[in-house]
Design an enzyme around this catalytic site. Sequence first.
Site, mmCIF file in Angstrom:
data_model
loop_
_atom_site.group_PDB
_atom_site.id
_atom_site.type_symbol
_atom_site.label_atom_id
_atom_site.label_comp_id
_atom_site.label_asym_id
_atom_site.label_seq_id
_atom_site.Cartn_x
_atom_site.Cartn_y
_atom_site.Cartn_z
ATOM 1 N N GLU A 178 0.870 -1.230 -0.136
ATOM 2 C CA GLU A 178 -0.077 0.043 0.063
ATOM 3 C C GLU A 178 0.566 1.178 0.177
ATOM 4 O OE1 GLU A 178 -0.021 -2.648 2.059
ATOM 5 O OE2 GLU A 178 -2.051 -2.929 3.131
ATOM 6 N N CYS A 180 -2.430 -3.494 6.998
ATOM 7 C CA CYS A 180 -2.362 -3.857 8.541
ATOM 8 C C CYS A 180 -2.571 -2.397 9.286
ATOM 9 C CB CYS A 180 -0.826 -3.878 8.683
ATOM 10 S SG CYS A 180 0.384 -2.632 8.059
ATOM 11 N N CYS A 209 -0.310 0.510 7.792
ATOM 12 C CA CYS A 209 -0.805 0.936 6.409
ATOM 13 C C CYS A 209 -1.976 1.684 6.572
ATOM 14 C CB CYS A 209 -0.898 -0.059 5.527
ATOM 15 S SG CYS A 209 0.836 -0.703 4.970
ATOM 16 N N ALA A 222 7.795 -36.297 -7.945
ATOM 17 C CA ALA A 222 7.903 -36.803 -9.409
ATOM 18 C C ALA A 222 7.932 -38.126 -9.393
ATOM 19 C CB ALA A 222 9.043 -36.409 -10.145
ATOM 20 N N THR A 260 16.748 -38.214 0.332
ATOM 21 C CA THR A 260 17.065 -37.507 -0.982
ATOM 22 C C THR A 260 18.404 -36.894 -1.047
ATOM 23 O OG1 THR A 260 14.782 -37.158 -1.068
ATOM 24 C CG2 THR A 260 15.953 -35.620 -2.270
ATOM 25 N N ASP A 304 20.621 -38.199 -4.106
ATOM 26 C CA ASP A 304 20.675 -37.297 -5.284
ATOM 27 C C ASP A 304 21.662 -36.183 -4.814
ATOM 28 O OD1 ASP A 304 18.792 -38.823 -5.964
ATOM 29 O OD2 ASP A 304 17.326 -37.481 -5.685
ATOM 30 N N ARG A 346 17.872 -22.124 -10.740
ATOM 31 C CA ARG A 346 18.693 -21.982 -11.869
ATOM 32 C C ARG A 346 18.218 -21.704 -13.115
ATOM 33 N NH1 ARG A 346 20.439 -26.418 -8.913
ATOM 34 N NH2 ARG A 346 19.716 -28.028 -10.392
ATOM 35 N N GLY A 359 12.239 -36.952 -0.084
ATOM 36 C CA GLY A 359 11.400 -37.686 -1.144
ATOM 37 C C GLY A 359 10.126 -38.264 -0.760
ATOM 38 N N PRO A 360 9.787 -39.568 -1.190
ATOM 39 C CA PRO A 360 8.676 -40.234 -0.894
ATOM 40 C C PRO A 360 8.511 -40.320 0.701
ATOM 41 C CG PRO A 360 9.509 -41.334 -2.652
ATOM 42 C CD PRO A 360 10.574 -40.293 -2.164
HETATM 43 ZN ZN ZN Z 1 0.876 -2.658 5.865
#
Ligand code: ZN
Length: 359
Positions: free
Chosen positions: A50, A73, A82, A152, A194, A198, A205, A296-297
């Site tokens: 704002e 706020c 604000c 994934a 993981t 990995d 990137r 991971g999983p």
């Molecule tokens: Zn604010």
Amino acid sequence: MRLAIALGQRNLGLTWPNPSVGCVVVDESGDVPFIISQGVTQLGGRPHAERVALAEAGERARGATLYVSLEPCSHHGKSPPCTDAVIASGVARVVSALEDPDDRVAGLGHTLLRDAGIAVTTGCLREPAFRIHRGHITRVTKGRPAVTVKLARTTEGFAGSSRGARLMITGEGANARVHMMRAHADAIMVGIGTALADDPLLTVRLPGMEARSPIRIVIDSHLRTPLTARVVAGAREVPTWVVTTIAAPVEAERALVQRGVEVMRVSADAAGHVALPEALHLLGTRGLTRVFCEGGPGLADALARADLIDELVLITGRSARGEGDIPALGMALQERIDELAFMGDDQAESDLFMFWERP
Ligand SMILES: [Zn+2]
């Protein structure tokens, strides 16, 4: 309001511990409304949207309408509220998407504006605004960041191989999209499995967006993170936090800290693993609002069991290479999916993205 939300979306990941709010000041006095100015919460959370938009509008804000993606706020924090700036600007009307559940605001912002004679409309495009402010809202209502889990899998449903060979599941288009999701998070989180399998870098990137790499977090119950891991080697450039249990070896902590890693300890659960609710609460007290979990999983399933998943992104790589045997969706996550709302799917080259979120 759509523009205000799009502006807020742009700085997600850059404004924590504050929400990334968008704001647009519009002259609606003529036949054709036109935009006077726009603003988004700045890096580190200040100044607020704002104030940015009103500073640019100056005297032209008088009599105009201010659109804002979250209730302005009303409390004195590190900067004056604000609502003061909005009232002083002379805007005639405020359109706000949703109330800020922060109990220092919680409707008071809207009330103060109304008391000052400003026409206030709330609830405009509430749902998309909630989506960009989910991190902030989850932190103030639940004391933890919102968690997005990304997984994934191959078309057979596997996320990895126990034989050590790394699966190449997604193509370049999907990877670029995942990097954009990373950029919009306050932190990227992985489990030690993981990290060991990995050795991921966990940075953004994308050309021109390298500076937007969020904090990297490894959930590592027994402090097995190798000192040679890439997230450790680069810890002085991109912050790395390792969350472990009170039982983890002190020497391992010392070695990580010497390399610039921050080690945090929380309680262990019955199995001796990091107590995830406590870990996420700790991340909330550190100001994080949005955590992007990339595996991971095992960690995803533990998060599902503790009911800590707010958004799920499942990518099916239809030209995945390699043979897997570790299912992407564990038992707890398979059950939890039914409680999440399916939000649709989308294609990146041959990879299929599917989205769920907490209703
Ligand atoms: Zn604010």
